[in-house]
Design a protein around this motif. Structure first.
Motif, PDB file in Angstrom:
ATOM      1  N   ARG A  71       1.123   2.723   3.347  1.00 43.90           N
ATOM      2  CA  ARG A  71       2.464   3.111   3.789  1.00 43.90           C
ATOM      3  C   ARG A  71       3.496   2.861   2.697  1.00 43.90           C
ATOM      4  O   ARG A  71       4.366   3.697   2.442  1.00 43.90           O
ATOM      5  CB  ARG A  71       2.859   2.339   5.048  1.00 43.90           C
ATOM      6  CG  ARG A  71       2.736   3.162   6.294  1.00 43.90           C
ATOM      7  CD  ARG A  71       3.188   2.416   7.526  1.00 43.90           C
ATOM      8  NE  ARG A  71       1.997   1.770   8.060  1.00 43.90           N
ATOM      9  CZ  ARG A  71       1.842   0.471   8.282  1.00 43.90           C
ATOM     10  NH1 ARG A  71       2.819  -0.346   8.095  1.00 43.90           N
ATOM     11  NH2 ARG A  71       0.718  -0.012   8.739  1.00 43.90           N
ATOM     12  N   ARG A  74       3.256   5.459  -0.090  1.00 44.37           N
ATOM     13  CA  ARG A  74       3.773   6.782   0.316  1.00 44.37           C
ATOM     14  C   ARG A  74       5.292   6.826   0.315  1.00 44.37           C
ATOM     15  O   ARG A  74       5.891   7.847   0.033  1.00 44.37           O
ATOM     16  CB  ARG A  74       3.239   7.132   1.701  1.00 44.37           C
ATOM     17  CG  ARG A  74       1.800   7.575   1.655  1.00 44.37           C
ATOM     18  CD  ARG A  74       1.386   8.290   2.928  1.00 44.37           C
ATOM     19  NE  ARG A  74       0.009   8.700   2.796  1.00 44.37           N
ATOM     20  CZ  ARG A  74      -1.026   7.993   3.221  1.00 44.37           C
ATOM     21  NH1 ARG A  74      -0.827   6.838   3.823  1.00 44.37           N
ATOM     22  NH2 ARG A  74      -2.252   8.431   3.061  1.00 44.37           N
ATOM     23  N   HIS A  75       5.922   5.683   0.664  1.00 44.08           N
ATOM     24  CA  HIS A  75       7.383   5.644   0.761  1.00 44.08           C
ATOM     25  C   HIS A  75       8.042   5.025  -0.467  1.00 44.08           C
ATOM     26  O   HIS A  75       9.262   4.917  -0.512  1.00 44.08           O
ATOM     27  CB  HIS A  75       7.808   4.882   2.011  1.00 44.08           C
ATOM     28  CG  HIS A  75       7.301   5.498   3.280  1.00 44.08           C
ATOM     29  ND1 HIS A  75       7.444   6.832   3.573  1.00 44.08           N
ATOM     30  CD2 HIS A  75       6.640   4.968   4.318  1.00 44.08           C
ATOM     31  CE1 HIS A  75       6.890   7.099   4.753  1.00 44.08           C
ATOM     32  NE2 HIS A  75       6.387   5.977   5.224  1.00 44.08           N
TER      33      HIS A  75
END
Length: 108
Positions: A71, A74-75
């Motif tokens: 996560r 991805r961010h």
């Protein structure tokens, strides 16, 4: 999908390295704790058991850590691994100290 498009590819290799480290620490800690108990060395057995426990904790945390890392990648957010590093370091230190105590006790 190329490596540039999949940011988690490097993290998968790192995750596998953490799994190998955790499994080695957990299994060898328990085996050596059993050996120390057979030689009536409870101090070394406790330290080896602590190393085995540290390995087990790392193994349990690996799945959760990998999900958070995916996560974060991805961010574009940073992820803190300090707790895992401290647990791994403490487990390795416990193995080193316990092995030294056991070797010295069996040699003398």
């Amino acid at each position: 999908m190329g490596e540039a498009q999949r940011p988690g590819l490097h993290s998968e290799r790192t995750r596998l390295a953490w799994v190998r480290t955790a499994m080695t620490m957990a299994c060898s800690g328990m085996v050596m704790a059993g050996l120390a108990v057979r030689h009536d060395r409870p101090g070394s057995a406790a330290l080896f058991a602590a190393a085995g426990l540290a390995g087990a904790v790392l193994l349990v945390r690996t799945g959760t850590r990998h999900s958070r890392l995916e996560r974060a990648l991805r961010h574009g957010h940073p992820l803190d691994h300090r707790l895992d590093v401290v647990v791994a370091w403490a487990g390795a230190l416990a193995v080193a100290v316990a092995a030294l105590i056991l070797v010295l006790a069996l040699a003398g």
